[in-house]
Scaffold this active site. Structure first.
Site, PDB file in Angstrom:
ATOM      1  CG  PHE A   1      -3.670  -0.422  -7.894  1.00 32.67           C
ATOM      2  CD1 PHE A   1      -5.036  -0.321  -8.066  1.00 32.67           C
ATOM      3  CD2 PHE A   1      -2.980   0.665  -7.362  1.00 32.67           C
ATOM      4  CE1 PHE A   1      -5.705   0.834  -7.726  1.00 32.67           C
ATOM      5  CE2 PHE A   1      -3.646   1.831  -7.016  1.00 32.67           C
ATOM      6  CZ  PHE A   1      -5.019   1.917  -7.207  1.00 32.67           C
TER       7      PHE A   1
ATOM      8  CE  LYS B   1      -4.166   1.955   2.089  1.00 38.70           C
ATOM      9  NZ  LYS B   1      -3.831   3.344   1.882  1.00 38.70           N
TER      10      LYS B   1
HETATM   11  P1  AMP Z   1      -7.480   4.715   2.066  1.00 42.50           P
HETATM   12  O1  AMP Z   1      -7.337   6.022   1.352  1.00 42.50           O
HETATM   13  O2  AMP Z   1      -6.708   4.603   3.331  1.00 42.50           O
HETATM   14  O3  AMP Z   1      -8.928   4.302   2.194  1.00 42.50           O
HETATM   15  O4  AMP Z   1      -6.830   3.562   1.150  1.00 42.50           O
HETATM   16  C1  AMP Z   1      -7.206   3.370  -0.181  1.00 42.50           C
HETATM   17  C2  AMP Z   1      -6.206   4.080  -1.077  1.00 42.50           C
HETATM   18  O5  AMP Z   1      -4.930   3.441  -1.021  1.00 42.50           O
HETATM   19  C3  AMP Z   1      -6.554   4.016  -2.540  1.00 42.50           C
HETATM   20  O6  AMP Z   1      -7.502   4.993  -2.867  1.00 42.50           O
HETATM   21  C4  AMP Z   1      -5.207   4.262  -3.208  1.00 42.50           C
HETATM   22  O7  AMP Z   1      -5.017   5.644  -3.355  1.00 42.50           O
HETATM   23  C5  AMP Z   1      -4.182   3.789  -2.186  1.00 42.50           C
HETATM   24  N1  AMP Z   1      -3.373   2.635  -2.592  1.00 42.50           N
HETATM   25  C6  AMP Z   1      -2.051   2.507  -2.343  1.00 42.50           C
HETATM   26  N2  AMP Z   1      -1.588   1.348  -2.798  1.00 42.50           N
HETATM   27  C7  AMP Z   1      -2.631   0.690  -3.369  1.00 42.50           C
HETATM   28  C8  AMP Z   1      -2.784  -0.569  -4.011  1.00 42.50           C
HETATM   29  N3  AMP Z   1      -1.771  -1.413  -4.161  1.00 42.50           N
HETATM   30  N4  AMP Z   1      -4.009  -0.914  -4.459  1.00 42.50           N
HETATM   31  C9  AMP Z   1      -5.065  -0.066  -4.306  1.00 42.50           C
HETATM   32  N5  AMP Z   1      -4.968   1.144  -3.718  1.00 42.50           N
HETATM   33  C10 AMP Z   1      -3.781   1.531  -3.242  1.00 42.50           C
END
Ligand code: AMP
Length: 585
Positions: A339, A250
């Protein structure tokens, strides 16, 4: 249809807090309208002339609107300003001055919805020398032809202060209600909306032919509403829920949705703003990919070319800028970790399983310097998930994303196709919470000088389209951040809370829900003071010891704040972890 009917609808919407009533009022309006006009109404009701990704904003400053009011009704600018200072609402000023005009209109013509829409569209797109004057002229002409009620909404519109409380879910419900008399088409409408991110287009197509929304498919250059991640508290729970899954790093950068159609490339942010002009090197890398058209997603991060290290988010976000783009690109080049693939060579593949989409994606980006597949592993073991998690965190990444290998792309939804696990520290929640600021407090004591004592924050409930309070946040801000926040918030103050806000608390100043900040907290507790998830026992949810982390989230709209359901889910899994710890002890 005459604009007066839309103004009456706006008045009815403004006067009620009942969502069912709002839905019925809008359904009635849509029922009277031909499809193209309903499209204009949808945009206008949301204070816009186009979907957000078109980047066409009316955005006139208050001063220009004051000038237009003065010009239309024959009052001096000083008088307009004085009235505005008194009421705090330019709409009311315009309404009052319109009913006591000091100059008769020369040519008065009845305003239609189409005319008002087209005029605002022109105002939004006029540019270059002399455009300010032309904009004031166009607005004054609208006001000149308006009734007092119409003038109220015409004056509020260009400064983004319609205050109707009409969010996307309410419009979708109203469309369904118009045709079916209930909300049974909401899901189908939402699915169409998720594929094109254009509520006006969905409304127009649905009114023309309700069946058409079943056939909506993704189109390159039209942003798709992004899939969202669920949370689970531990690798064990992830393994139990997903079984064999794809575990990915992530990255803490910004999400990009990349579109290619022949030579034409567009890049959209998570909130579907156009970022194409800010990322020239990414555009050329996408252009070089060997396919006719495609839509794919990835996370972009700035990195140090010398050391190969990734910069933290605060650095990466500096690439989001309108000026000095090339210099910043040279100083801070990006890498894009792809991704997901949603569309390729004329085909919407979003319903195919993730493993198939991923395979195609890897084939398409092979050989690119700038675009690489996200680091990923397939596993079904909780121990392996834990080991990857530790590895990612030790390398400075945010945590991991675990994804269901057989799931389709869940546009605009959070459906356990993706699960996130973020690093956390002792005494902290397993994830941060994004809150929408709905009010703020004047500073006391040491903060009196800064005129800022903290914010009242809310989470979002998409079922009821409301913002529900969860925390007063007074710590975690640097002095600069407090100054900057006070500046941003003081210009969006409102006398009453927005119609979509549910609050038992009274901040010093209410503001339009516009800005989102990320906060961390020790835990989620039940609280009678907050409205978040309040049940029949009158107890809501609250954050214990909340503090802001990072900066204002320019990548999130207020509707992208954490949802009430997520908070309840976090509360439940926090209880589960507590129980497990107690059992182990
Ligand atoms: P959050 O913003 O904490 O809800 O986490 C989701 C976000 O993580 C997504 O909207 C992406 O911007 C980010 N992200 C980072 N790495 C990945 C990944 N490998 N797959 C999908 N999202 C990712």
């Amino acid at each position: 249809m005459d604009f007066s009917q839309l103004a009456e609808t706006m008045l009815a919407l403004e006067s009620t807090k009942s969502r069912n009533e709002m839905v019925e009022v809008m359904a009635w309006l849509f029922k009277q309208q031909p499809p193209d006009e309903a499209r204009f109404s949808v945009y206008l009701l949301q204070g816009a002339v186009a979907p957000p990704h078109a980047g066409i904003e009316v955005g006139l400053g208050e001063k220009l609107v004051e000038q237009a009011i003065s010009k239309a009704f024959g009052y001096s600018q000083k008088e307009v300003q004085a009235q505005y200072l008194k009421s705090g609402d330019l709409g009311k000023v315009a309404e009052k001055m319109c009913s006591a005009k000091r100059q008769a209109s020369l040519f008065s013509e009845k305003l239609t919805i189409k005319k008002v829409f087209q005029t605002f569209y022109r105002i939004a797109t006029l540019g270059g020398h002399g455009s300010q004057e032309a904009k004031i002229g166009l607005l004054a002409e609208l006001l000149n032809n308006a009734s007092p009620l119409e003038a109220k909404y015409i004056a509020r519109f260009p400064i983004g202060r319609l205050r109707l409380g009409v969010g996307d879910p309410t419009v979708l419900d109203a469309l369904s209600f118009m045709h079916k008399g209930d909300k049974s088409d909401r899901e189908a409408l939402e699915s169409a909306y998720n594929k094109c991110s254009d509520l006006g287009l969905v409304a127009e197509s649905y009114i023309r032919d309700p069946e058409s929304i079943m056939k909506f498919s993704m189109q390159p250059l039209m942003p798709v509403r992004p899939a969202l991640a669920e949370r689970l508290p531990s690798p064990e729970e992830i393994a139990k829920r997903l079984g064999k899954c794809l575990v990915e790093a992530k990255y803490d950068g910004f999400r990009l949705q990349c579109h290619k159609k022949g030579d034409k490339v567009e890049i959209f942010s998570r909130r579907m703003e156009r970022m194409t002009n800010m990322l020239p090197e990414v555009v050329s890398a996408i252009r070089q990919l060997k396919c006719k058209d495609m839509i794919f997603e990835g996370e972009a991060l700035a990195y140090n070319e010398q050391t190969g290290e990734f910069y933290p988010f605060q650095q990466t976000i500096q690439r989001k800028r309108k000026h000095g783009v090339d210099e910043k690109a040279a100083e801070m080049p990006l890498r894009l970790f792809a991704f997901d693939l949603l569309y390729v060579d004329g085909k919407d593949i979003s319903q195919e399983p993730l493993h198939a989409r991923r395979k195609m994606l890897e084939g398409l980006i092979k050989g690119s310097q700038l675009i690489a597949p996200s680091e990923s592993y397939i596993t079904s073991s909780a121990d392996e998930i834990e080991a990857h998690f530790q590895d990612f965190v030790s390398r400075g990444l945010e945590g991991l994303m675990a994804k269901d290998l057989s799931a389709p792309y869940t546009a605009g939804a959070r459906k356990f196709a993706w699960v996130k696990l973020k690093r956390s520290y002792r005494g902290e929640l397993s994830d941060t919470v994004d809150i929408a600021i709905i009010g703020y407090y004047a500073g006391k004591g040491a903060r009196a000088q800064l005129k800022f004592g903290g914010v009242l924050g809310a989470v979002y409930d998409p079922h009821t389209d409301t913002f529900q309070t969860i925390a007063k946040v007074g710590s975690g801000f640097t002095e600069e951040q407090m100054k900057a926040l006070e500046e941003k918030l003081s210009v969006i103050r409102v006398k009453k809370p927005n119609a979509r806000v549910r609050s038992l608390m009274e901040p010093t100043f209410w503001v339009e829900p516009k800005y989102v900040i990320t906060v961390n907290a020790d835990e989620i507790t039940r609280s009678p003071q907050h409205t978040c998830g309040r049940d029949s026992g009158d107890v809501g949810y609250a954050l214990r010891f909340p503090r802001m982390v990072g900066d204002v989230r320019t990548d999130k709209r207020p509707e992208d704040a954490t949802t009430v359901d997520e908070i309840i889910g976090m509360y439940r899994s926090q209880r589960r972890v507590e129980r497990n710890v107690q059992e182990e002890q």
